[in-house]
Scaffold this active site. Structure first.
Site, PDB file in Angstrom:
ATOM      1  N   ASP A  26       0.856  -1.168   0.000  1.00 20.24           N
ATOM      2  CA  ASP A  26       0.000   0.000   0.000  1.00 20.24           C
ATOM      3  C   ASP A  26       0.904   1.235   0.000  1.00 20.24           C
ATOM      4  O   ASP A  26       2.088   1.149   0.331  1.00 20.24           O
ATOM      5  CB  ASP A  26      -0.905  -0.019   1.234  1.00 20.24           C
ATOM      6  CG  ASP A  26      -1.885   1.128   1.238  1.00 20.24           C
ATOM      7  OD1 ASP A  26      -2.542   1.354   0.213  1.00 20.24           O
ATOM      8  OD2 ASP A  26      -1.993   1.803   2.278  1.00 20.24           O
ATOM      9  N   ASP A  28      -0.307   5.135   0.758  1.00 18.16           N
ATOM     10  CA  ASP A  28      -0.628   6.089   1.823  1.00 18.16           C
ATOM     11  C   ASP A  28      -0.549   5.413   3.182  1.00 18.16           C
ATOM     12  O   ASP A  28      -1.249   4.438   3.444  1.00 18.16           O
ATOM     13  CB  ASP A  28      -2.040   6.660   1.623  1.00 18.16           C
ATOM     14  CG  ASP A  28      -2.139   7.540   0.384  1.00 18.16           C
ATOM     15  OD1 ASP A  28      -1.344   8.474   0.275  1.00 18.16           O
ATOM     16  OD2 ASP A  28      -3.008   7.273  -0.462  1.00 18.16           O
TER      17      ASP A  28
END
Length: 344
Positions: A26, A28
């Site tokens: 991922d 963010d």
């Protein structure tokens, strides 16, 4: 990883970057926050890649194109190609393309990432409900997305046009804290229309399908900061996961996690890719679980922690006590005092 009730984090004698061929990262809250690299992220990813691990970036944020994300990562010091980035915009574009005619018009409520992904699938992005779209797609449009865009979506949906959403993350990490995400914007349209969108992003199958198609990973490790997207997505895809505590999830949320939100491994940040993971074992006497210098037990009303050592070892032991007590539910025991001892 099979879909069974996890009762403790697992250990690994080998560094995770050696035990898995591909990290599905991922962005963010894991690699950066608010555009700035998270501490240790760049160096850790460089070492993992130099050791032979493939890095793929899997994000629910549909705002930017894969090339734009790759350019940003390269600027941060992680050389990245657009093909290394998989977005929820790509996943939702494929979902739409499977249901509408080639060349169909799709009303876009969001950013450039959605428009590029739709064109990649042979669809035509449009801006108004008056353009006769056959579908509406909604993705994160950034903090400056005009309120009128939600109204445009509502007009089309009220006419019976099917509604799609890239993802439903209610929040998104930023340099200043936690901000509203696309899920909050989706709620605006849901409340106004009473409709339900088809959703593509993590933790749902369309995103996992898109990731597998684009990476070809054989032994993937999902790396994320959110329990309800990254970790649940790994659970749904039956692959292992590493939770890093640099974004949304904290220790209290981890202890209270139901089975589908329990990661395989837990670490402070992306340095966890470069090391083995300590084993959590049952205590020899008195029940409970041990990790490092800590022993954790589930008392009648609260989780109890004794010993000393690395804070993360204590958190891992606490997870074992909490998850065992909860079984296939959510731990209802107070873990506040135990977490306070760890400074978490």
């Amino acid at each position: 990883m099979s879909q069974t009730v996890r009762t403790r984090p697992e250990g690994s004698a080998r560094a995770l970057s050696e035990a898995y061929d591909t990290a599905l990262l991922d962005l963010d809250g894991v690699v950066y926050a608010g555009g700035n690299a998270i501490v240790y992220a760049v160096e850790s990813l460089q070492v993992a890649r130099d050791g032979g691990m493939r890095l793929a970036y899997v994000t629910n944020n549909a705002l930017r194109t894969p090339d734009a994300v790759a350019e940003h990562l390269t600027e941060l010091g992680i050389a990245t190609e657009g093909s290394d980035v998989i977005t929820s915009a790509q996943a939702v574009a494929r979902l739409i393309a499977d249901q509408v005619p080639a060349g169909a018009r799709v009303l876009v409520i969001g950013g450039e990432g959605l428009r590029v992904a739709l064109r990649e699938r042979g669809l035509e992005p449009v801006e108004s409900a008056e353009d006769e779209p056959v579908a509406v797609v909604q993705g994160y449009g950034g903090p400056e997305l005009p309120w009128g865009r939600f109204a445009e979506a509502c007009y089309a949906i009220a006419r019976g046009v099917p509604w799609f959403a890239s993802n439903t993350d209610l929040t998104i990490p930023s340099a200043r804290g936690i901000a509203p995400g696309n899920g909050a914007a989706v709620e605006v349209v849901r409340i106004a229309t009473g409709a339900e969108p088809q959703v593509a992003g993590k933790p749902l199958p369309p995103m996992h399908r898109e990731t597998v198609l684009r990476t070809g990973a054989e032994r993937p490790l999902v790396v994320g900061d959110r329990l309800d997207t990254d970790i649940e997505g790994a659970f749904n895809g039956e692959v292992d996961s590493l939770l890093v505590l640099t974004g949304v999830a904290d220790g209290a949320q981890l202890l209270a996690a139901p089975p589908q939100h329990r990661p395989t491994y837990v670490d402070a940040d992306l340095r966890g890719l470069l090391t083995g993971q300590p084993e959590v074992t049952e205590a020899d006497a008195g029940g409970g679980f041990r990790c490092g210098g800590w022993t954790a037990t589930a008392g009648e009303e609260q989780l109890e922690l004794t010993g000393d050592g690395e804070a993360l070892d204590g958190l891992r032991a606490l997870c074992a006590a909490a998850w065992t007590a909860a079984g296939d539910g959510v731990c209802g025991l107070d873990g506040g005092k135990a977490l306070a001892r760890l400074g978490l």
